[in-house]
Design a protein around this motif. Structure first.
Motif, mmCIF file in Angstrom:
data_model
loop_
_atom_site.group_PDB
_atom_site.id
_atom_site.type_symbol
_atom_site.label_atom_id
_atom_site.label_comp_id
_atom_site.label_asym_id
_atom_site.label_seq_id
_atom_site.Cartn_x
_atom_site.Cartn_y
_atom_site.Cartn_z
ATOM 1 N N ASN A 125 -0.222 -4.753 -2.484
ATOM 2 C CA ASN A 125 -0.651 -3.847 -2.914
ATOM 3 C C ASN A 125 -2.099 -3.885 -3.420
ATOM 4 O O ASN A 125 -3.200 -3.393 -3.177
ATOM 5 C CB ASN A 125 0.071 -2.966 -4.146
ATOM 6 C CG ASN A 125 1.353 -2.471 -3.542
ATOM 7 O OD1 ASN A 125 1.376 -2.141 -2.402
ATOM 8 N ND2 ASN A 125 2.248 -2.412 -4.481
ATOM 9 N N ASN A 126 -2.358 -5.466 -4.028
ATOM 10 C CA ASN A 126 -3.558 -5.721 -4.624
ATOM 11 C C ASN A 126 -4.560 -5.882 -3.473
ATOM 12 O O ASN A 126 -5.884 -5.332 -3.560
ATOM 13 C CB ASN A 126 -3.550 -7.072 -5.412
ATOM 14 C CG ASN A 126 -2.775 -6.821 -6.643
ATOM 15 O OD1 ASN A 126 -2.660 -5.684 -7.346
ATOM 16 N ND2 ASN A 126 -2.152 -7.781 -7.219
ATOM 17 N N ALA A 127 -4.366 -6.339 -2.586
ATOM 18 C CA ALA A 127 -4.977 -6.635 -1.159
ATOM 19 C C ALA A 127 -5.445 -5.421 -0.570
ATOM 20 O O ALA A 127 -6.455 -5.195 -0.106
ATOM 21 C CB ALA A 127 -4.257 -7.528 0.054
ATOM 22 N N LEU A 128 -4.323 -4.388 -0.329
ATOM 23 C CA LEU A 128 -4.630 -3.183 0.036
ATOM 24 C C LEU A 128 -5.723 -2.315 -0.937
ATOM 25 O O LEU A 128 -6.808 -1.655 -0.616
ATOM 26 C CB LEU A 128 -3.562 -2.024 0.153
ATOM 27 C CG LEU A 128 -2.255 -2.759 1.284
ATOM 28 C CD1 LEU A 128 -1.177 -1.798 1.191
ATOM 29 C CD2 LEU A 128 -3.023 -2.606 2.793
ATOM 30 N N ALA A 129 -5.684 -2.360 -2.284
ATOM 31 C CA ALA A 129 -6.579 -1.952 -3.049
ATOM 32 C C ALA A 129 -8.040 -2.371 -2.954
ATOM 33 O O ALA A 129 -8.921 -1.580 -3.143
ATOM 34 C CB ALA A 129 -6.126 -2.027 -4.473
ATOM 35 N N ARG A 130 -8.172 -3.766 -2.757
ATOM 36 C CA ARG A 130 -9.507 -4.221 -2.654
ATOM 37 C C ARG A 130 -9.853 -3.658 -1.420
ATOM 38 O O ARG A 130 -11.227 -3.263 -1.219
ATOM 39 C CB ARG A 130 -9.479 -5.655 -2.693
ATOM 40 C CG ARG A 130 -9.051 -6.333 -3.885
ATOM 41 C CD ARG A 130 -9.131 -7.817 -3.900
ATOM 42 N NE ARG A 130 -8.410 -8.636 -3.280
ATOM 43 C CZ ARG A 130 -7.012 -9.003 -3.593
ATOM 44 N NH1 ARG A 130 -6.545 -8.669 -4.639
ATOM 45 N NH2 ARG A 130 -6.221 -9.493 -2.729
ATOM 46 N N GLU A 131 -9.178 -3.661 -0.160
ATOM 47 C CA GLU A 131 -9.511 -3.106 0.998
ATOM 48 C C GLU A 131 -10.092 -1.659 0.781
ATOM 49 O O GLU A 131 -11.079 -1.445 1.464
ATOM 50 C CB GLU A 131 -8.597 -3.150 1.904
ATOM 51 C CG GLU A 131 -9.072 -2.698 3.557
ATOM 52 C CD GLU A 131 -7.964 -3.201 4.533
ATOM 53 O OE1 GLU A 131 -8.145 -2.843 5.559
ATOM 54 O OE2 GLU A 131 -6.928 -3.489 4.193
#
Length: 379
Positions: free
Chosen positions: A218-224
């Motif tokens: 989720n953190n990676a998706l939020a950054r993306e």
């Protein structure tokens, strides 16, 4: 003896006097205008009320007598019914007592054939082996009979005790087996509980690892997504700058009249691009407005002429109506004059007729004696 010397009949005299008094009372009632027109015969009404009251009292007494008679008859009927029921009860009781005392089943001649206790009352076929009733030809003794009944019963009792003891031992053994099975089941349940706890702990660890992985993802998706939103915002800002420059240097703000021409015809324009009419168009509009004003003025003058014509026609009709009303009034006055002349003629004729009747016809006027002969009797 002369007729005048006859004795006076007092009874006839009293009857005549009563009739005379009734006639006088009747005349006083009939010749009294107040009683005859607006009054009533109070005495007759009182007598009618008294007669009706007396009849109602007699009718009430008759009803009460009938009601008392009906109550007495009802009581007599109830007493007779109770007496009849008591007699029937006593008769049934006597019949039942007679049956109990004198019609018993055992007093019948054929009772020995239908006695239900016949087998209980009858003697057994053989009391013992040396029963004197059993002869050579009686056929009451058979080979193989169990003559040792008491010994056999004792043996059976011993056998029953052994069976009960065996059943008790089997029951104790079954209880012990059940207790051991319950102990094994309890051990198995503890083992299953321990295994369930271990599985729950492993599942919790696995869920914790999954949650950590999901959080990282989720953190990676939020950054993306944040990077994508920044790029889109930058692209939108560039597009806005481009659109502003196009509007500033485009045909709309520079007010190019060719941009307002519609593709559906020369007489139609695009409203969001149209910046106003040309001087030629304004002149054409003013010319059309002036023509409309002249047309309206012409119509107003025509309507005014029609109104004046209508007023002249209305005045002419009003004058004709006034002349007709005056002619009607003159005719009405002539008719009233003729009617007055006719009334005067009829009045003179009626006056002459009345004078003729008074002087020629009605010459014999009635006196007071003529009127006194009326209302002398009530019949």
């Amino acid at each position: 003896m002369y007729k005048l010397d006859l004795p006076i009949d007092m009874k006839e005299t009293a009857a005549t006097e009563r009739r005379r008094n009734r006639e006088m009372q009747r005349q006083s009632r009939i010749f009294n205008a107040r009683v005859r027109t607006i009054g009533i015969d109070l005495q007759a009404l009182n007598e009618q009320v008294n007669d009706r009251t007396r009849r109602e009292v007699e009718e009430q007494r008759r009803h009460e007598a009938f009601a008392a008679d009906m109550k007495r008859n009802d009581k007599i009927s109830v007493l007779l019914q109770k007496r009849q029921e008591h007699d029937i009860h006593e008769l049934n009781k006597a019949v039942n007592e007679f049956r109990v005392l004198h019609q018993q089943a055992d007093s019948r001649r054929e009772f020995d054939l239908n006695d239900p206790d016949a087998l209980r009352k009858d003697k057994p076929a053989r009391v013992s082996d040396d029963d004197p009733r059993c002869g050579v030809s009686s056929l009451q003794k058979f080979v193989g009979e169990d003559l040792k009944g008491k010994a056999r019963q004792k043996l059976q009792q011993e056998q029953a005790r052994e069976w009960i003891k065996q059943q008790t031992n089997e029951l104790d053994q079954a209880k012990a087996n059940q207790k051991y099975a319950d102990h094994l089941f309890e051990l198995k349940a503890r083992e299953m509980d321990q295994r369930a706890c271990e599985l729950a702990q492993a599942e919790a660890d696995c869920r914790r690892a999954i949650n950590m992985a999901t959080k990282d993802m989720n953190n990676a998706l939020a950054r993306e997504r944040q990077a994508k939103e920044d790029a889109e915002k930058q692209q939108e800002q560039d597009d806005n700058f481009t659109e502003i420059s196009n509007h500033v240097f485009g045909d709309m703000l520079t007010e190019n009249p060719d941009m307002a021409q519609s593709a559906f015809g020369p007489h139609r324009v695009i409203t969001d691009r149209w910046k106003g009419m040309s001087p030629a168009q304004l002149a054409e509009i003013r010319r059309i407005q002036q023509a409309q004003i002249e047309e309206k003025e012409r119509l107003r003058q025509q309507e005014k002429q029609q109104e004046e014509e209508y007023n002249r026609l209305r005045l002419t009709q009003a004058k004709a109506g006034i002349l007709a009303e005056r002619s009607i009034e003159r005719r009405k006055k002539e008719i009233e004059k003729d009617q007055a002349n006719e009334n005067r003629r009829l009045s003179s004729e009626q006056r002459a007729k009345m004078e003729y009747l008074d002087k020629e016809v009605y010459t014999n006027n009635p006196t007071a004696a003529y009127f006194m002969q009326f209302n002398t009797t009530s019949r």
